[in-house]
Design a protein around this motif. Sequence first.
Motif, PDB file in Angstrom:
ATOM      1  N   ARG A  29       0.830  -1.207   0.000  1.00 36.16           N
ATOM      2  CA  ARG A  29       0.000   0.000   0.000  1.00 36.16           C
ATOM      3  C   ARG A  29       0.863   1.255   0.000  1.00 36.16           C
ATOM      4  O   ARG A  29       0.548   2.247  -0.656  1.00 36.16           O
ATOM      5  N   LEU A  30       1.976   1.212   0.771  1.00 36.00           N
ATOM      6  CA  LEU A  30       2.861   2.372   0.819  1.00 36.00           C
ATOM      7  C   LEU A  30       3.491   2.632  -0.553  1.00 36.00           C
ATOM      8  O   LEU A  30       3.624   3.784  -0.982  1.00 36.00           O
ATOM      9  N   LEU A  31       3.863   1.546  -1.252  1.00 34.55           N
ATOM     10  CA  LEU A  31       4.445   1.691  -2.591  1.00 34.55           C
ATOM     11  C   LEU A  31       3.466   2.401  -3.523  1.00 34.55           C
ATOM     12  O   LEU A  31       3.854   3.286  -4.298  1.00 34.55           O
ATOM     13  N   ARG A  32       2.193   2.023  -3.436  1.00 36.87           N
ATOM     14  CA  ARG A  32       1.187   2.666  -4.281  1.00 36.87           C
ATOM     15  C   ARG A  32       1.050   4.145  -3.949  1.00 36.87           C
ATOM     16  O   ARG A  32       0.900   4.989  -4.832  1.00 36.87           O
ATOM     17  N   VAL A  33       1.112   4.468  -2.647  1.00 38.33           N
ATOM     18  CA  VAL A  33       1.037   5.876  -2.226  1.00 38.33           C
ATOM     19  C   VAL A  33       2.185   6.670  -2.846  1.00 38.33           C
ATOM     20  O   VAL A  33       2.001   7.783  -3.354  1.00 38.33           O
ATOM     21  N   LEU A  34       3.383   6.103  -2.801  1.00 33.71           N
ATOM     22  CA  LEU A  34       4.556   6.803  -3.328  1.00 33.71           C
ATOM     23  C   LEU A  34       4.494   6.945  -4.852  1.00 33.71           C
ATOM     24  O   LEU A  34       4.973   7.932  -5.410  1.00 33.71           O
ATOM     25  N   GLN A  35       3.888   5.953  -5.507  1.00 34.77           N
ATOM     26  CA  GLN A  35       3.809   6.014  -6.968  1.00 34.77           C
ATOM     27  C   GLN A  35       2.685   6.931  -7.441  1.00 34.77           C
ATOM     28  O   GLN A  35       2.863   7.729  -8.360  1.00 34.77           O
ATOM     29  N   GLU A  36       1.504   6.806  -6.814  1.00 33.43           N
ATOM     30  CA  GLU A  36       0.323   7.538  -7.269  1.00 33.43           C
ATOM     31  C   GLU A  36       0.111   8.857  -6.528  1.00 33.43           C
ATOM     32  O   GLU A  36      -0.682   9.686  -6.968  1.00 33.43           O
ATOM     33  N   ARG A  37       0.777   9.038  -5.381  1.00 31.77           N
ATOM     34  CA  ARG A  37       0.597  10.225  -4.539  1.00 31.77           C
ATOM     35  C   ARG A  37      -0.881  10.427  -4.184  1.00 31.77           C
ATOM     36  O   ARG A  37      -1.437  11.526  -4.267  1.00 31.77           O
ATOM     37  N   GLU A  38      -1.496   9.344  -3.740  1.00 32.67           N
ATOM     38  CA  GLU A  38      -2.875   9.379  -3.260  1.00 32.67           C
ATOM     39  C   GLU A  38      -3.068   8.236  -2.277  1.00 32.67           C
ATOM     40  O   GLU A  38      -2.366   7.219  -2.346  1.00 32.67           O
ATOM     41  N   ILE A  39      -4.003   8.431  -1.350  1.00 37.33           N
ATOM     42  CA  ILE A  39      -4.277   7.379  -0.360  1.00 37.33           C
ATOM     43  C   ILE A  39      -5.774   7.079  -0.355  1.00 37.33           C
ATOM     44  O   ILE A  39      -6.599   7.916  -0.729  1.00 37.33           O
ATOM     45  N   THR A  40      -6.095   5.875   0.104  1.00 38.19           N
ATOM     46  CA  THR A  40      -7.493   5.472   0.260  1.00 38.19           C
ATOM     47  C   THR A  40      -7.679   4.998   1.687  1.00 38.19           C
ATOM     48  O   THR A  40      -6.994   4.072   2.143  1.00 38.19           O
ATOM     49  N   ARG A  41      -8.579   5.655   2.401  1.00 39.33           N
ATOM     50  CA  ARG A  41      -8.818   5.277   3.799  1.00 39.33           C
ATOM     51  C   ARG A  41      -9.412   3.876   3.890  1.00 39.33           C
ATOM     52  O   ARG A  41     -10.066   3.400   2.952  1.00 39.33           O
ATOM     53  N   LEU A  42      -9.216   3.235   5.044  1.00 41.84           N
ATOM     54  CA  LEU A  42      -9.841   1.938   5.292  1.00 41.84           C
ATOM     55  C   LEU A  42     -11.355   2.101   5.249  1.00 41.84           C
ATOM     56  O   LEU A  42     -11.906   3.020   5.847  1.00 41.84           O
TER      57      LEU A  42
END
Length: 663
Positions: free
Chosen positions: A451-464
């Motif tokens: 999940r952290l890798l996706r945050v760093l790549q896409e610069r977006e987060i999805t809450r639980l």
Amino acid sequence: MVQRVFEIMDISSTHKDSFPKICFMTYYKLRELAEPAIFQYSNRANIRSIDASFEETLSIARKLIENNEVDAFVSAGSNASILREHLQLPVISIEVSGYDLLRSLMEAKRYGKKVGVISFKNALPPLKEFASLLNLDLYELNYHSPNEAIACIEELEKEKVDVIIGSSLIFDLSTKKNLNSILVYSLDSIHNAFDQALEVCRIKKLESNRFFQINNILQTLPEAVVAVDVDERITAINKKMKMIISSSDSNIYGKVLSELNDVLSLKKVLSKKDITTPKAIQLGGKSWFAVSAQIFENDEIIGATLTLYDSSLITNADEKIRIFERNNLLQARFTFSDILGNEDNIKETIHKAKRYAESQHDILIIGETGTGKELFAQSIHNASSKANKPFIAINCASFPETLIESELFGHEEGAFTGSKKGGRRGLIEAAHTGTLFLDEIGDMPLSLQTRLLRVLQEREITRLGSTTPIPIDIRLIAATHQNLKLHVKEKKFRQDLFFRLNTLQIKIPPLRERKQDIYEYFKLKITHQFQTDQEQAQIRKLLELISPYLSNYFWPGNFRELESITNRIVLLLSEKISISFEELLNEIPEIFELNDDFNSNEPLENTESDALKHQELSLLIEKETSKKQQALKAMKLAHGQHIKASNILGISRTTLWRWLNED
């Protein structure tokens, strides 16, 4: 007794309800004199005129107060004195002016030269001077009760005075005996008294409005509050305090607080014996934090207050304050100027970190425990374009795997059992526009690494519990003391995440590779605490003694361990400036005992070849004259390792330390 109420009929009753309520407590002759004034003031006040004297006056007044039918009293002579002595409401006295006396004496002269004057309690000061000017024979008497008033009249009657001057009571008693009498008061004096009464009522209304406002504020407070006067009688109280003392009495005002509940007693506070120290009390099955305070007026204690804080509210408030302060401290505190070091390796590291600070790329900081990884992270943040934005730090090793996901990514309401109502944003989201520092990233669970890798790549987060991505603008600084490459090989760390993090890498040199910085830091901290010449001399001896051991120690805890050891030495020096070697051994044994364990990878047991080698070295050392020189030569040959040096000499480590410190 005669009672009259004067009202103007063209004034609406609603309007008159807002008028001050004045009771004119008098006797019939003074009432008759005052009737024009009462009529004149009827469009400004509700004035009730009541004929009464002495005890009768007091009982009537108390009943009026009980029924809330009066704001102030106007009276004269004995009535005024009695009312003022026994009542708390304002009592305005009709004063006898110099003009009243002169007018009365001039009127009395028409009856003859012998004039009697009867006054309540005290003589009238200018009376004799006026009588002398008018060539009158003056007979002056005083009374304290109706019987004394009658006796005074009888005495003047025997003296065969021509006229008697006095109050309405004296006028009435004299008239009944068919004696000439004059009322001492004038209409002007009555006007003055009514004016004073109106002003007193106006001020009282202002104070009442202020009290009403304060009382409304008291009722809204979450704390229980009560105020008392100097006699500990309640003057103000809110509903919560009433509930605590189990009182629903609307007439609680004026009651003694300690009689309602002795735990709440303010007697000591009022008597200056209590220094109003906050204290914990048990009341009604609950714990309260009680704070009392004295009320002063003109440097005199006129009352006290007591405030009870619910202990559970204090606990909740403390938590909220700490959360608030934590949120306000989401700024990095340290800069590169806070990093100490003169060795080339640390200077190069700082220079590299400054260059990296100017970029927007993610950074990986590698360093052993205690080398200052977060210090570097904060310094990089403060040297970057995000310096005034949030700096969020989280230690990945300090959170259970079940919690770290919600802490980092946040959650929506109902995402899991125990989730916060309304949802909660995570730390990554909180770091928006700023820097997110992930310490000990090597301990992050594999499931979160994806999940952290996706945050760093896409610069977006999805809450639980949510499907909606939230854009973020962050810079990530990660830190670890572990070998991430080895973790990648062992499938403990994602390779793609490692490559993503390793865009810019900073490796902080361990303390053992910065020997000069060890000495300089230790010297700085020690000498800063002690300034006298004698202290400085002892510090120099200490530094000379301990310097080799500081340099040879492995420092597994790096600066954190150095700071701990330095603090121990400072504490020891604060007790006695001169420290023996034995005391150092007791205070910081790790510097001496653990040195060999950390510095050498060789086994501690002596092999046969070691014994032969030590024997050869021992022959070389025997040429030294003193034991200290032998010990120093052995330490040099053993490259600073105590165990090897003691084996070379064939002595114990304790004996070696003693030889090294011989004078």
